[in-house]
Scaffold this active site. Structure first.
Site, mmCIF file in Angstrom:
data_model
loop_
_atom_site.group_PDB
_atom_site.id
_atom_site.type_symbol
_atom_site.label_atom_id
_atom_site.label_comp_id
_atom_site.label_asym_id
_atom_site.label_seq_id
_atom_site.Cartn_x
_atom_site.Cartn_y
_atom_site.Cartn_z
ATOM 1 N N GLU A 27 0.833 -1.211 0.000
ATOM 2 C CA GLU A 27 0.000 0.000 0.000
ATOM 3 C C GLU A 27 0.864 1.256 0.000
ATOM 4 O O GLU A 27 0.504 2.268 -0.603
ATOM 5 C CB GLU A 27 -0.902 0.033 1.234
ATOM 6 C CG GLU A 27 -1.955 -1.046 1.271
ATOM 7 C CD GLU A 27 -2.768 -0.977 2.542
ATOM 8 O OE1 GLU A 27 -3.928 -0.549 2.471
ATOM 9 O OE2 GLU A 27 -2.230 -1.338 3.619
ATOM 10 N N TYR A 59 -11.618 28.660 1.788
ATOM 11 C CA TYR A 59 -11.727 27.245 1.415
ATOM 12 C C TYR A 59 -10.473 26.738 0.714
ATOM 13 O O TYR A 59 -10.123 25.566 0.852
ATOM 14 C CB TYR A 59 -12.897 26.998 0.457
ATOM 15 C CG TYR A 59 -14.173 27.719 0.758
ATOM 16 C CD1 TYR A 59 -14.986 28.166 -0.281
ATOM 17 C CD2 TYR A 59 -14.598 27.950 2.062
ATOM 18 C CE1 TYR A 59 -16.179 28.820 -0.035
ATOM 19 C CE2 TYR A 59 -15.782 28.613 2.315
ATOM 20 C CZ TYR A 59 -16.573 29.054 1.257
ATOM 21 O OH TYR A 59 -17.743 29.704 1.511
ATOM 22 N N GLU A 78 -6.876 6.449 11.027
ATOM 23 C CA GLU A 78 -7.097 7.193 12.268
ATOM 24 C C GLU A 78 -6.040 8.281 12.452
ATOM 25 O O GLU A 78 -6.345 9.382 12.899
ATOM 26 C CB GLU A 78 -7.080 6.238 13.481
ATOM 27 C CG GLU A 78 -8.233 5.258 13.530
ATOM 28 C CD GLU A 78 -8.025 3.970 12.736
ATOM 29 O OE1 GLU A 78 -8.796 3.023 12.974
ATOM 30 O OE2 GLU A 78 -7.117 3.901 11.873
ATOM 31 N N LYS A 104 -10.675 5.297 2.443
ATOM 32 C CA LYS A 104 -9.767 4.588 1.536
ATOM 33 C C LYS A 104 -10.651 3.790 0.588
ATOM 34 O O LYS A 104 -11.444 2.952 1.016
ATOM 35 C CB LYS A 104 -8.842 3.643 2.306
ATOM 36 C CG LYS A 104 -7.899 2.854 1.390
ATOM 37 C CD LYS A 104 -7.122 1.802 2.139
ATOM 38 C CE LYS A 104 -5.989 2.434 2.906
ATOM 39 N NZ LYS A 104 -5.067 1.408 3.441
#
Length: 122
Positions: A27, A59, A78, A104
């Site tokens: 990954e 923004y 997390e 994800k």
């Protein structure tokens, strides 16, 4: 509620990033698509009256903070989510409440799944 105390929710939705977060070495080499959604509560009384960007929660600057944090590799969603929300409160003191969701897409779970997400509120 006074006119000077006019809060609103600003949402930045479906920000797409290609990043290298994950516990597995593959990954961190191959990467994956991530989607980030943010909801920010802030007082809009001044910018609503002035119509000036310098009075508002910008923004573009919020997006750039999210992008910077998404480019730093982490093992866990997390961790990424917490980094983003921490930076938002540090860089934008006008934020009253925030919700950050990092997803994800197509995670390597051994089966078909659209996404796995972590949602953090503060």
């Amino acid at each position: 509620m006074s006119y000077l105390d006019q809060t609103a929710i600003i949402e930045l939705e479906k920000m797409d990033f290609y990043a290298y977060h994950g516990c597995y070495k593959e990954e961190q080499v191959v990467g994956n698509k991530f989607v980030v959604n943010i909801s920010l509560e802030t007082n809009i009384a001044t910018p609503a009256a002035s119509d000036k960007i310098q009075d508002a929660l910008n923004y573009v600057e919020v997006y750039n903070v999210v992008k910077e944090e998404m480019m730093k590799t982490s093992h866990l969603l997390e961790h990424v989510t917490r980094r983003i929300i921490d930076r938002l409160f540090i860089d934008f003191p006008a934020i009253i409440h925030a919700t950050v969701k990092v997803s994800k897409m197509n995670p390597p779970m051994g089966g078909q799944m659209k996404a796995v997400s972590v949602l953090l509120k503060r």
